[in-house]
Design a protein around this motif. Structure first.
Motif, mmCIF file in Angstrom:
data_model
loop_
_atom_site.group_PDB
_atom_site.id
_atom_site.type_symbol
_atom_site.label_atom_id
_atom_site.label_comp_id
_atom_site.label_asym_id
_atom_site.label_seq_id
_atom_site.Cartn_x
_atom_site.Cartn_y
_atom_site.Cartn_z
ATOM 1 N N UNK A 1 0.840 -1.214 0.000
ATOM 2 C CA UNK A 1 0.000 0.000 0.000
ATOM 3 C C UNK A 1 0.872 1.260 0.000
ATOM 4 N N UNK A 2 1.918 1.218 0.803
ATOM 5 C CA UNK A 2 2.822 2.375 0.875
ATOM 6 C C UNK A 2 3.491 2.611 -0.483
ATOM 7 N N UNK A 3 3.942 1.520 -1.107
ATOM 8 C CA UNK A 3 4.633 1.652 -2.395
ATOM 9 C C UNK A 3 3.696 2.188 -3.473
ATOM 10 N N UNK A 4 2.482 1.673 -3.510
ATOM 11 C CA UNK A 4 1.527 2.133 -4.534
ATOM 12 C C UNK A 4 1.206 3.609 -4.318
ATOM 13 N N UNK A 5 1.060 4.008 -3.051
ATOM 14 C CA UNK A 5 0.772 5.415 -2.763
ATOM 15 C C UNK A 5 1.938 6.296 -3.176
ATOM 16 N N UNK A 6 3.140 5.821 -2.871
ATOM 17 C CA UNK A 6 4.333 6.582 -3.267
ATOM 18 C C UNK A 6 4.370 6.776 -4.785
ATOM 19 N N UNK A 7 3.982 5.744 -5.504
ATOM 20 C CA UNK A 7 3.995 5.821 -6.971
ATOM 21 C C UNK A 7 2.833 6.659 -7.513
ATOM 22 N N UNK A 8 1.855 6.930 -6.675
ATOM 23 C CA UNK A 8 0.686 7.682 -7.135
ATOM 24 C C UNK A 8 -0.384 6.798 -7.741
ATOM 25 N N UNK A 9 -0.240 5.479 -7.556
ATOM 26 C CA UNK A 9 -1.234 4.550 -8.111
ATOM 27 C C UNK A 9 -2.338 4.341 -7.074
ATOM 28 N N UNK A 10 -3.138 5.360 -6.906
ATOM 29 C CA UNK A 10 -4.190 5.324 -5.880
ATOM 30 C C UNK A 10 -5.330 4.424 -6.316
ATOM 31 N N UNK A 11 -5.915 3.767 -5.330
ATOM 32 C CA UNK A 11 -7.023 2.861 -5.635
ATOM 33 C C UNK A 11 -8.354 3.482 -5.207
ATOM 34 N N UNK A 12 -9.400 3.081 -5.923
ATOM 35 C CA UNK A 12 -10.741 3.579 -5.610
ATOM 36 C C UNK A 12 -11.441 2.670 -4.607
ATOM 37 N N UNK A 13 -11.078 1.403 -4.636
ATOM 38 C CA UNK A 13 -11.678 0.427 -3.711
ATOM 39 C C UNK A 13 -10.586 -0.560 -3.333
ATOM 40 N N UNK A 14 -10.719 -1.140 -2.166
ATOM 41 C CA UNK A 14 -9.745 -2.168 -1.785
ATOM 42 C C UNK A 14 -10.387 -3.189 -0.857
ATOM 43 N N UNK A 15 -9.926 -4.413 -0.930
ATOM 44 C CA UNK A 15 -10.350 -5.437 0.024
ATOM 45 C C UNK A 15 -9.324 -6.554 0.065
ATOM 46 N N UNK A 16 -9.480 -7.405 1.098
ATOM 47 C CA UNK A 16 -8.559 -8.525 1.272
ATOM 48 C C UNK A 16 -9.326 -9.831 1.090
ATOM 49 N N UNK A 17 -8.686 -10.786 0.467
ATOM 50 C CA UNK A 17 -9.361 -12.076 0.282
ATOM 51 C C UNK A 17 -9.606 -12.779 1.618
ATOM 52 N N UNK A 18 -8.725 -12.540 2.585
ATOM 53 C CA UNK A 18 -8.894 -13.238 3.871
ATOM 54 C C UNK A 18 -10.186 -12.816 4.582
ATOM 55 N N UNK A 19 -10.792 -11.706 4.155
ATOM 56 C CA UNK A 19 -12.084 -11.306 4.734
ATOM 57 C C UNK A 19 -13.259 -11.999 4.061
ATOM 58 N N UNK A 20 -12.973 -12.811 3.047
ATOM 59 C CA UNK A 20 -14.077 -13.339 2.243
ATOM 60 C C UNK A 20 -14.169 -14.873 2.246
#
Ligand code: GLU
Length: 451
Positions: free
Chosen positions: A58-77
């Motif tokens: 998450x930190x790396x994607x934010x640093x790159x500016x690749x922001x996400x509109x939605x997010x979830x984890x498979x372990x919650x499903x």
């Protein structure tokens, strides 16, 4: 139809250049058409997935500016996956198998020795209820395989064109392990259905998976999304993914001072018909992105190319932008706009400025080893060093005086002066450097070199 894509890293390691490219292409494709970019964390493998890796991604994607509109984890499903598995069991698509890993390995070897493809023979489908019970009484737990149709799974790939996988040539994929845990294959399909993903964009190592996954989509009553499988990244030498490149992480690139936009510009253009050039923004890269520009040959990742793009980006940076970053380096709080203008063209990365900060604002330099002849020359130069403050003209007038006195010219004249004043063989223009270093320090360095 709103485009909706997902980037689905497994948090079993760091985000490396290959992942960054997949994330980026998903992002560019979606944002180029006002679409939605979903970050899905593929953490069904609870043993190998860590929170630290997830946070890092998450930190790396934010640093790159690749922001996400939605997010979830498979372990919650997991409940949702269990329900989907029940659905597939009820429809006869998922069947229990009891072979041990050793048995399967043995069969594979036999098949290969007979020149047959090592495809699972579906022996478990022949088991009677009694036989199953007997196996379970022995303490065996089943793993569950998805029954492929044996026909062809077809799609028009946005990169590879018409694709056709003969599902009789691949083993029925195991969807659930003996311990009840899910492999990646089915949860991914369930999530793509639930999230209404319109395009699955990933590396071409997933092409065979796609054949099976298309059938799982259909078995679950979903509609397979569009698919794009990108050629993999290889090293500049064309030798496949080197160990270094395979593990080159976003974190490492950040720590080495690479600029997000340089990395993104390179990865967006690699393997496409566009020239590899630095762009100003992700938005611009998104506007220029098209799968029709992507070739089928592996994309060569050349660190020299990254250096070149990074240098280009750094050279164009204004002082206001760079100042807070210089301030983190030794002597960086002393940096002035004049300093930055003098040195920036000599940098590949911003942290490279550390060297010039030390040269300009630091104390004594180690000083170069000089020949006796050069020492005598520097002695003359020191005597001719003008009194008073240094200006932008000082270097010219002084070096001309030194030339007239010693008869040296060109490299012979300039090189020892540069080395003594900056401790470097090459660097920014000396008129500006001398002014930044200042009269007092310059005199000290000359005297120290030729006492
Ligand atoms: N977690 C999978 C991977 O990293 C995702 C593949 C996919 O995009 O479906 O390979």
């Amino acid at each position: 139809m709103t485009v909706k894509v997902r980037f689905a890293p497994s948090p079993t390691g760091k985000l490396h250049v290959g992942n960054i490219r997949t994330a980026l292409v998903n992002w560019l494709f979606a944002k180029g058409q006002d679409g939605i970019f979903v970050l899905r964390i593929d953490d069904t493998d609870l043993e190998r997935s860590t929170k630290e890796n997830e946070d890092g991604i998450r930190k790396d994607l934010s640093w790159l500016g690749l922001d996400w509109d939605e997010t979830f984890k498979q372990s919650d499903k997991f409940d949702r996956y269990t329900a989907a598995a029940e659905q597939l069991k009820a429809s006869g698509h998922l069947y229990p198998c009891y072979e041990t890993a050793e048995e399967l390995e043995r069969r594979k070897k036999i098949a290969l020795s007979r020149g047959q493809p090592p495809v699972y023979n579906r022996a478990a489908l022949e088991l009677t209820d009694e036989q199953r019970k007997a196996l379970e009484a022995e303490g065996r737990r089943p793993h569950w395989r998805f029954k492929l149709s044996g026909g062809r799974a077809e799609w028009i790939d946005l990169v590879r064109g018409q694709q056709s996988i003969d599902t009789s040539s691949v083993s029925d994929p195991v969807l659930i392990r003996e311990d009840g845990s899910f492999l990646y294959t089915m949860p991914s399909v369930v999530d793509d259905i639930d999230a209404k993903i319109t395009h699955v964009i990933r590396g071409e190592d997933h092409v065979t998976n796609s054949g099976a996954q298309i059938e799982i989509f259909l078995a679950l009553g979903g509609k397979p999304p569009e698919m794009a499988h990108m050629p993999l990244l290889i090293g500049a030498d064309g030798q496949g993914l080197s160990k270094r490149l395979g593990s080159l992480s976003a974190e490492e690139l950040r720590n080495s001072g690479f600029e997000p936009i340089a990395i993104l510009s390179l990865l967006a253009k690699l393997g496409t018909s566009d020239p590899v050039e630095a762009r100003d923004s992700l938005q611009q890269l998104a506007m220029e992105f098209s799968f029709s520009k992507m070739g089928r040959a592996p994309a060569r990742f050349d660190e020299n190319e990254l250096n070149g793009l990074n240098a280009h980006v750094v050279h164009a940076m204004g002082f206001a932008t760079v100042q807070p970053r210089l301030a983190k380096l030794a002597y960086g709080d002393k940096a002035t706009p004049e300093f930055w203008d003098a040195i920036r063209k000599n940098l590949v990365t911003v942290p490279d400025a550390a060297l010039w900060l030390a040269v300009v604002y630091g104390g004594g330099l180690t000083g170069p080893e000089l020949s006796d002849e050069d020492k005598a020359f520097i002695g003359e130069a020191a005597k001719l060093f003008p009194a008073g403050e240094v200006t932008l003209d000082t270097w010219k007038t002084w070096s001309e005086a030194v030339k007239a006195k010693t008869g040296r010219k060109g490299k012979q004249l300039f090189q020892p002066l540069r080395r003594v004043l900056t401790d470097q063989e090459h660097g920014p223009e000396m008129d500006r450097m001398l002014m930044l270093i200042g009269a007092e320090k310059a005199r000290d360095r000359l005297i120290q070199a030729a006492p």
